[in-house]
Scaffold this motif. Sequence first.
Motif, short mmCIF file in Angstrom:
data_model
loop_
_atom_site.label_atom_id
_atom_site.label_comp_id
_atom_site.label_asym_id
_atom_site.label_seq_id
_atom_site.Cartn_x
_atom_site.Cartn_y
_atom_site.Cartn_z
N ASP A 113 0.81 -1.22 0.00
CA ASP A 113 0.00 0.00 0.00
C ASP A 113 0.84 1.27 0.00
N SER A 114 1.97 1.24 0.69
CA SER A 114 2.76 2.47 0.85
C SER A 114 4.24 2.14 0.99
N GLY A 127 9.19 5.95 1.79
CA GLY A 127 9.60 7.22 1.22
C GLY A 127 8.72 7.73 0.10
N PHE A 128 7.64 7.03 -0.22
CA PHE A 128 6.78 7.50 -1.31
C PHE A 128 6.18 8.87 -0.98
N ASP A 129 5.68 9.04 0.25
CA ASP A 129 5.05 10.30 0.62
C ASP A 129 6.05 11.45 0.63
N GLU A 130 7.29 11.17 1.01
CA GLU A 130 8.31 12.23 1.07
C GLU A 130 8.80 12.61 -0.33
N ALA A 131 8.74 11.70 -1.27
CA ALA A 131 9.27 11.96 -2.61
C ALA A 131 8.35 12.87 -3.41
N ASP A 153 0.63 11.13 -7.70
CA ASP A 153 0.47 11.46 -6.29
C ASP A 153 0.14 10.23 -5.44
N SER A 154 -0.40 9.20 -6.07
CA SER A 154 -0.74 7.99 -5.32
C SER A 154 0.02 6.80 -5.89
N TYR A 155 0.38 5.85 -5.02
CA TYR A 155 1.11 4.66 -5.42
C TYR A 155 0.13 3.56 -5.80
N SER A 156 0.46 2.81 -6.85
CA SER A 156 -0.34 1.65 -7.25
C SER A 156 0.59 0.47 -7.51
#
Length: 293
Positions: free
Chosen positions: A67-68, A71-75, A94-97
């Motif tokens: 799901d996450s 570091g995805f949110d920080e990038a 903006d969202s990871y898949s």
Amino acid sequence: MPHILKNKNLEILIDLPHENYRETRFDWSGKIIEVNFENVTFGITETPKAAYQHHNGRGFFNEFGIDSPLGFDEAKKGEWFHKIGVGLLNKEDDSYSFVNNYKVKTLNFSIQKSTDSINLECSSELVHGYQYILKKEIQLLETGFRINYWLENIGDKTIKTTEYNHNFLAFNKELMSNDYRLVLPFELDSGQFDENVNPENFVQFKNDQLGFSKTPNEVFFFSYLNGKKKVPASWKLENSKLNIGIKEVGDFKTSKVNVWGCKHVISPELFFEIALHPKQSVSWSRTYTFYKL
């Protein structure tokens, strides 16, 4: 060519990190593609189309951070984030898949082989404060195998993520039918599931078992079969026509048990939760046993 672990009872086929599957969802270290026991083949591709076997899940593939990822949110868009066991992925949206195949900077792996085990190790770069070392051992047992994991946080930030094994299963490519039954270590109440995707109602639940009234043509999916309660990490899948079964047991309790599948495959999934402060490490294992009914 896959690396093979073999004894008088079973044979395990393992793709090395840069062989065949090279997408960005599943962990590249020790990709178990197939197991043979008592003239029965265990493990199948995510899709039945042979053309996609190098692009989708197969056999006993595991995944970190479905799901996450770290570091995805920080990038920012165009920057890199971690997918444990794969490498650094480039952020596009903006969202990871997990279904996307991202641009990747792959990890380097060290590999040690013996007659009854294979050890793989990788270490990441420091990106957005996250850095780790991952080790995996696949150990041959008399009638099964054990996957031993070890993860160390060598970065500056806490690592919070999950790991699970997708377990793409069918016996001798037998379609899902009333010959199969999945047994779990707790009572099943579909009213407590978080998601319940069963469009044809061919998947049925009774006591601690999941079975089929007919072969499904549509994808089915159930999340949190345990109702988010901590339960023993285990399941067993049996086929009455072939008189064969397989069992997975983790050395941990899990708060998330999912099952995904379709006509040709079923995937029971036991999630392991990870929370590591800097300089901390954690180890866990999954043991698979094959048996006659």
